[in-house]
Design a protein around this motif. Structure first.
Motif, PDB file in Angstrom:
ATOM      1  N   UNK A  93     -41.611  45.842   7.544  1.00 38.21           N
ATOM      2  CA  UNK A  93     -42.513  46.982   7.794  1.00 38.21           C
ATOM      3  C   UNK A  93     -42.305  48.082   6.740  1.00 38.21           C
ATOM      4  N   UNK A  94     -41.035  48.325   6.360  1.00 35.84           N
ATOM      5  CA  UNK A  94     -40.785  49.362   5.345  1.00 35.84           C
ATOM      6  C   UNK A  94     -41.491  48.999   4.038  1.00 35.84           C
ATOM      7  N   UNK A  95     -41.453  47.705   3.697  1.00 35.09           N
ATOM      8  CA  UNK A  95     -42.181  47.263   2.486  1.00 35.09           C
ATOM      9  C   UNK A  95     -43.680  47.492   2.640  1.00 35.09           C
ATOM     10  N   UNK A  96     -44.176  47.178   3.849  1.00 33.45           N
ATOM     11  CA  UNK A  96     -45.618  47.339   4.106  1.00 33.45           C
ATOM     12  C   UNK A  96     -46.008  48.823   3.997  1.00 33.45           C
ATOM     13  N   UNK A  97     -45.187  49.703   4.593  1.00 32.40           N
ATOM     14  CA  UNK A  97     -45.495  51.143   4.529  1.00 32.40           C
ATOM     15  C   UNK A  97     -45.570  51.601   3.071  1.00 32.40           C
ATOM     16  N   UNK A  98     -44.623  51.105   2.247  1.00 26.27           N
ATOM     17  CA  UNK A  98     -44.543  51.558   0.857  1.00 26.27           C
ATOM     18  C   UNK A  98     -45.656  50.971  -0.005  1.00 26.27           C
ATOM     19  N   UNK A  99     -46.049  49.734   0.280  1.00 25.06           N
ATOM     20  CA  UNK A  99     -47.023  49.069  -0.601  1.00 25.06           C
ATOM     21  C   UNK A  99     -48.437  49.150  -0.031  1.00 25.06           C
ATOM     22  N   UNK A 100     -48.690  48.433   1.034  1.00 22.97           N
ATOM     23  CA  UNK A 100     -50.062  48.342   1.563  1.00 22.97           C
ATOM     24  C   UNK A 100     -50.564  49.723   1.999  1.00 22.97           C
TER      25      UNK A 100
END
Ligand code: ZN
Length: 368
Positions: A93-100
């Motif tokens: 989720x942290x990756x998703x928040x930062x990218x998507x």
């Protein structure tokens, strides 16, 4: 003598008695159409439509993933379902928040139903983003109940399974698994936003109609956007595996299969070309064909179960009739509930009788 169904007014049109000769293999062949052959790699998404993203999160079961969706919504994002409360899922989720999400906030979290793979991080999202969690009332209450259930509930569940034929050894193994829900779900928030059947929820200026399905969870929310021809179906409609429909210890005389089959008719108004954003496998088209197939699938299993009840059988005796593959402990806990669900449907249809033996076990026998 026929036993009265617990849910009187619900009518379930089935095609029984129309000369159907469908085999189990036919009832489980793939009728859907998958627009995507590929899967989104961890931490990335596939944009199923501009501003609508499909993300996969890992699950530690044979069913190894859940699909969740993000919809661009004004200055923020609406998230649909959250994954289990595990560190590796939070990392994704942290990756998703930062990218998507490109740094824009999550402004709304919708949870289709209380099951841990959907609700697991609901409390974490609500706290981290100081945002509302949207659920139906029954699902929100159930998440609180399941989060707090302990020994008394465990005893009642195992007693229920024992009465339906599960052996001592498996019962002990199941007890040893402990309390799965609180171990995999963050504390449910103290407040929520309620979704009711027929509501129209606006997401990014588009109307999404709330459809409440039953049989898998008490008030499972699906969302249908007619202008976009999109259905967020959660677990209510799945393309390849069938949705788990189980009688459970807290409603031991329940008939969830009746509720589930009735719910397959709630989508009749959906466009034939609807893209179904489901929680497992891949998004698919041919919703109506799949719904018809699901009805047929259960009819075949009901016929098979009834045919096996020429002598008194416990639901556990019927598990090999209903499930042709070997089942691990996790799968058995679903399979027994499903077996009872098929027995109860037959019971309330007057096709079998239920006998309580001196050994405390329920057995089902074909009615004359
Ligand atoms: Zn579920």
């Amino acid at each position: 003598m026929a036993v009265k169904t617990p849910y009187g007014p619900i009518q379930v049109p089935l095609s029984r008695g129309q000369g159907r000769t469908l085999s189990m293999a036919e009832a489980s062949k793939i009728v859907v159409q998958y627009p995507w052959t590929e899967l989104p790699p961890p931490g990335t998404s596939i944009e199923v439509m501009p501003g609508i993203h499909w993300v996969r999160l890992p699950l530690p079961f044979v069913l190894d993933h859940i699909n969740v969706y993000l919809i661009e919504d004004g200055d923020g994002w609406t998230v649909i379902d959250t994954g289990l409360n595990r560190e590796e899922v939070k990392d994704i989720w942290q990756q998703v928040f930062a990218s998507i999400c490109r740094g824009r906030p999550i402004t709304r979290v919708i949870v289709t139903h209380f099951h841990p793979d959907h609700m697991g991080l609901g409390g974490w999202f609500a706290e981290r983003w100081r945002t509302d969690l949207w659920m139906s009332t029954a699902e929100w209450l159930w998440s609180h109940y399941a989060f707090r259930a302990r020994e008394k509930e465990m005893d009642a569940m195992l007693d229920f399974w024992r009465a339906n034929g599960l052996g001592r050894e498996t019962i002990d193994d199941m007890r040893g698994r402990g309390h799965f829900y609180p171990a995999n779900v963050t504390r449910p928030p103290v407040r929520y936003r309620r979704m009711i059947e027929g509501d129209a929820i606006e997401i990014n200026g588009m109307p999404w109609q709330v459809i409440v399905g039953r049989g898998h969870a008490p008030e499972h929310v699906c969302l249908y956007c007619e202008p976009l021809r999109l259905l967020l179906a959660g677990d209510q409609v799945l393309p390849r595996i069938t949705t788990n429909v189980s009688v459970q210890f807290h409603e031991p005389d329940g008939d969830p299969l009746k509720l589930f089959l009735a719910s397959t008719h709630l989508f009749a108004h959906c466009d034939p070309d609807t893209l179904v954003l489901c929680s497992h496998d891949r998004p698919f088209r041919r919703l109506h064909e799949r719904l018809a197939q699901l009805r047929e699938h259960h009819e075949v299993r009901l016929d098979d179960a009834a045919a096996a009840c020429t002598a008194p059988r416990t639901p556990v005796d019927l598990m090999p009739v209903l499930f042709k593959r070997p089942l691990n402990l996790h799968q058995q806990s679903f399979a027994i509930g499903e077996a009872v669900a098929h027995c109860h449907w037959l019971l309330y249809e007057g096709r079998v009788d239920r006998i309580l033996g001196q050994d405390g076990l329920y057995r089902f026998l074909r009615a004359e």
